[in-house]
Design an enzyme around this catalytic site. Sequence first.
Site, PDB file in Angstrom:
ATOM      1  N   HIS A 148       0.844  -1.192   0.000  1.00 52.15           N
ATOM      2  CA  HIS A 148       0.000   0.000   0.000  1.00 52.15           C
ATOM      3  C   HIS A 148       0.881   1.244   0.000  1.00 52.15           C
ATOM      4  O   HIS A 148       2.101   1.158   0.147  1.00 52.15           O
ATOM      5  CB  HIS A 148      -0.921   0.013   1.224  1.00 52.15           C
ATOM      6  CG  HIS A 148      -2.023  -0.984   1.169  1.00 52.15           C
ATOM      7  ND1 HIS A 148      -1.861  -2.303   1.558  1.00 52.15           N
ATOM      8  CD2 HIS A 148      -3.315  -0.880   0.752  1.00 52.15           C
ATOM      9  CE1 HIS A 148      -2.996  -2.961   1.395  1.00 52.15           C
ATOM     10  NE2 HIS A 148      -3.892  -2.116   0.917  1.00 52.15           N
ATOM     11  N   LYS A 194      -0.293   4.750   4.642  1.00 49.91           N
ATOM     12  CA  LYS A 194      -1.186   3.806   5.314  1.00 49.91           C
ATOM     13  C   LYS A 194      -0.601   3.414   6.661  1.00 49.91           C
ATOM     14  O   LYS A 194       0.557   2.980   6.751  1.00 49.91           O
ATOM     15  CB  LYS A 194      -1.419   2.569   4.447  1.00 49.91           C
ATOM     16  CG  LYS A 194      -2.464   1.605   5.027  1.00 49.91           C
ATOM     17  CD  LYS A 194      -2.817   0.511   4.034  1.00 49.91           C
ATOM     18  CE  LYS A 194      -3.786  -0.514   4.631  1.00 49.91           C
ATOM     19  NZ  LYS A 194      -5.082   0.090   5.008  1.00 49.91           N
TER      20      LYS A 194
END
Length: 275
Positions: free
Chosen positions: A156, A160
């Site tokens: 990600h 995040k």
Amino acid sequence: MKVALIGLGRTGKTIAEYLLNEKVLNMVLCRKGSEYAGLDLAQILNCAETGIKVETIDHLGLKLLNKHPDVIIDFSGPEFLRENIHILEKHGIHAVTAVTEYTPADIEKFKKIGKNKRIGIILVPNITYGVNVMMLMAQMAAQLMKDYDFEIIEAHHNRKKDVPSGTAKKLAYKIDEILQNFSEEREQLTPVHSIRSGGIVGKHRVVVVGKYDKIEIIHESFSRLAFAEGALKAAKFIVNRVGYYEMEDVFTEEKNVILADENVTPDDIASANIG
């Protein structure tokens, strides 16, 4: 259906725009002290005037009473629902939460409130339909390839916070649940490797390796609109229900609708838009 949204991070902004286009958004909330408080949503999304002013969550009950959305979609953090679920219950407002950092105690609390049968709560950390299909495929592989080694790699963007992702943890749980049925002595849980880099929207890979071959099951989100579509599907599912649910309940219902159609063919099922 009227929808409230809390959380205006990268994904939240995409969802706000999507819900506006779907003409269901009637309220946007932010944390106290947010730079967005008091702004028209148009100033945040760089779009035409919306008439929706971003409001802080203080005096939440009064604000919900004024706008009275049917369901609130939460892309903020664990604190909002943890601290305000009873206010939502009091006002009869259903909840869709895509937050992944809940503790087991939080989830038990939501389940207990769901048992009161006053509102519906749906926990959807794995919010895209493609991920749910991936989970089914991973479970099938675990059933058929119990002697193979399973590992999960998830990637990600670098902002995040949770590591590993909620989806990766759910994948590992689903795989382990099946593999442990074949061997009660199995102690090694499915390893999860995480990457946080650049602007990666989201990618999950299940690697299944044997002595002589391997398979990989991959899901990758190209756009945050995949999360927006999933969030709206979850909202439509929960708005007329009470109790506690997860995203697989949404997926199962739509799959059953397809299978229940007497006119459906195997080719129709294979080409159904579930992702």
